[in-house]
Design a protein around this motif. Structure first.
Motif: not given
Length: 71
Positions: A32-36
């Motif tokens: 996963a890649v999120t803004s955080s």
């Protein structure tokens, strides 16, 4: 080059290093890649042990340095 492509290049380079230098096979996969955060799974095989783990990284300006230190 997008950030995702750059992250893939980093984990490919880490896998190549471990195979060529230490003789250990490591398979990395971005979960996963999120803004955080960025989450990566690691599967490790060598002649003495096998293991798997999931690593979490903060998605900030230190992301690349932290990934290189831990992978």
């Amino acid at each position: 080059m997008t950030r995702d492509e750059f992250l893939n290049d980093i984990i490919d380079a880490c896998a190549f290093y471990h195979w060529e230098i230490t003789g250990a096979y490591k398979h990395y996969q971005i979960i996963a890649v999120t803004s955080s955060f960025v989450q990566i799974s690691v599967i490790h095989f060598d002649s003495k042990e096998q293991w798997a783990e999931v690593l979490d990284f903060e998605n900030n300006e230190k992301l690349i340095d932290n990934m290189l230190d831990r992978l």
